[in-house]
Design an enzyme around this catalytic site. Structure first.
Site, PDB file in Angstrom:
ATOM      1  N   ASN A 158      16.158  30.471  42.507  1.00 19.16           N
ATOM      2  CA  ASN A 158      16.374  31.160  41.232  1.00 19.16           C
ATOM      3  C   ASN A 158      17.758  30.862  40.649  1.00 19.16           C
ATOM      4  O   ASN A 158      18.210  31.543  39.731  1.00 19.16           O
ATOM      5  CB  ASN A 158      16.173  32.676  41.401  1.00 19.16           C
ATOM      6  CG  ASN A 158      17.196  33.307  42.344  1.00 19.16           C
ATOM      7  OD1 ASN A 158      18.131  32.638  42.817  1.00 19.16           O
ATOM      8  ND2 ASN A 158      17.050  34.599  42.609  1.00 19.16           N
TER       9      ASN A 158
ATOM     10  N   HIS B 229      20.705  31.030  42.300  1.00 17.24           N
ATOM     11  CA  HIS B 229      21.851  31.759  42.844  1.00 17.24           C
ATOM     12  C   HIS B 229      22.775  30.838  43.635  1.00 17.24           C
ATOM     13  O   HIS B 229      22.353  29.818  44.185  1.00 17.24           O
ATOM     14  CB  HIS B 229      21.424  33.000  43.652  1.00 17.24           C
ATOM     15  CG  HIS B 229      20.851  32.770  45.017  1.00 17.24           C
ATOM     16  ND1 HIS B 229      19.742  33.451  45.468  1.00 17.24           N
ATOM     17  CD2 HIS B 229      21.217  31.960  46.043  1.00 17.24           C
ATOM     18  CE1 HIS B 229      19.470  33.068  46.702  1.00 17.24           C
ATOM     19  NE2 HIS B 229      20.358  32.161  47.080  1.00 17.24           N
TER      20      HIS B 229
ATOM     21  N   ASP C  79      28.924  34.261  52.370  1.00 16.22           N
ATOM     22  CA  ASP C  79      28.179  35.519  52.327  1.00 16.22           C
ATOM     23  C   ASP C  79      27.669  35.957  53.696  1.00 16.22           C
ATOM     24  O   ASP C  79      27.754  35.219  54.683  1.00 16.22           O
ATOM     25  CB  ASP C  79      27.010  35.415  51.334  1.00 16.22           C
ATOM     26  CG  ASP C  79      26.194  34.130  51.497  1.00 16.22           C
ATOM     27  OD1 ASP C  79      26.317  33.470  52.547  1.00 16.22           O
ATOM     28  OD2 ASP C  79      25.436  33.798  50.580  1.00 16.22           O
TER      29      ASP C  79
ATOM     30  N   GLU D 156      23.169  36.700  42.652  1.00 12.03           N
ATOM     31  CA  GLU D 156      21.833  36.622  42.073  1.00 12.03           C
ATOM     32  C   GLU D 156      21.910  36.583  40.544  1.00 12.03           C
ATOM     33  O   GLU D 156      22.947  36.935  39.958  1.00 12.03           O
ATOM     34  CB  GLU D 156      21.026  37.853  42.512  1.00 12.03           C
ATOM     35  CG  GLU D 156      20.724  37.903  44.011  1.00 12.03           C
ATOM     36  CD  GLU D 156      19.559  36.991  44.428  1.00 12.03           C
ATOM     37  OE1 GLU D 156      19.385  35.914  43.833  1.00 12.03           O
ATOM     38  OE2 GLU D 156      18.839  37.371  45.375  1.00 12.03           O
TER      39      GLU D 156
END
Ligand code: GLP
Length: 240
Positions: A135, A137, A68, A142
């Site tokens: 979280n 990801h 990314d 996400e």
């Protein structure tokens, strides 16, 4: 299928992760590595550099694809993932620049996503290195991201921006969007290693392994992958 390796701390996590990477590179000097950013793999990258410099392990025929990149940061920005990867890994190895692939932001974002998918088309990733967001990801996929995604643009969750604010002068400087390899692409890697340390990863690690497979926890998709090595330190693995 998960192979879980619980270790004491970050250093031991990095040692174990290095053993896995080294085995893949030794077995096939022309291997394709999927690479991650974040604090989690930095110790692994230091060990790869040390091994290259001291033992001569060559990366001259290795090809890499990063997961990314932030949108809106020039490559030269110290916190761009382009800078991060060159600073923490590529500057210490002998991977030819043309073998290195990192998603790029650009004016035509759709075209940039297609370009990255096209650059990967003729390759199969032998080993994908992953960290995990608090979280759940993976890459910058996400919660809520569909499992069938290829490279795409994401809006970063506020919690992710907060987690990454430590690298920027202030929270307003943290980009709001990113370009990320999709979940479907990540799942096509032959083997995956995921590294996590620290108590703030414990819930995500537990949900990845024992929770329901749900887009609410993107990493839970890995339950369907045949070969995932999970290396966690005592704190990240405390709920296992
Ligand atoms: C970042 C990256 C992920 C990384 C994760 C955890 O935002 N996009 O690829 O795995 O968040 O980062 P860290 O290892 O610093 O906790």
């Amino acid at each position: 299928m998960f192979k879980i390796i619980k270790v004491k701390d970050y250093e031991e996590m990095s040692d174990k992760a290095f053993d896995v990477v080294k085995e893949v590179v030794d077995a096939n000097p022309k291997c394709v590595l999927g690479l991650a950013t974040g604090s989690s793999p930095v110790g692994l990258y230091q060990r790869m550099i040390k091994d290259h410099q001291e033992n001569g392990t060559s990366y001259a025929d290795v090809t890499t694809f990063n997961l990314d990149e932030y949108c809106g940061l020039p490559k030269s920005h110290p916190e761009s993932y382009y800078s991060f990867m060159h600073r923490n890994l590529f500057s210490g190895l002998n991977i030819p620049e043309e073998n290195i692939h990192i998603p790029e932001d650009g004016e035509d974002k759709e075209a940039k996503c297609k370009e990255y998918d096209a650059s990967m088309e003729s390759y199969t990733v032998d080993l994908q290195v992953l960290g995990i967001g608090s979280n759940g990801h993976i890459g910058f996929n996400e919660p809520g991201t569909a499992f069938d995604t290829k490279t795409h643009i994401v809006t970063l969750k506020e919690s992710t921006r907060q987690d990454n604010a430590r690298f920027f002068d202030s929270i307003d400087k943290v980009p709001t969007h990113a370009i990320t390899m999709g979940i479907d692409t990540i799942m096509h890697a032959k083997k995956i290693i995921i590294v996590a340390s620290g108590a703030n990863k414990a819930d995500a690690i537990y949900a990845m392994i024992h929770g329901p497979k749900t887009t609410d926890v993107p990493a839970s998709v890995l339950q369907d992958h045949p070969d995932v090595v999970v290396v966690v330190d005592a704190e990240a693995g405390k709920l296992l």
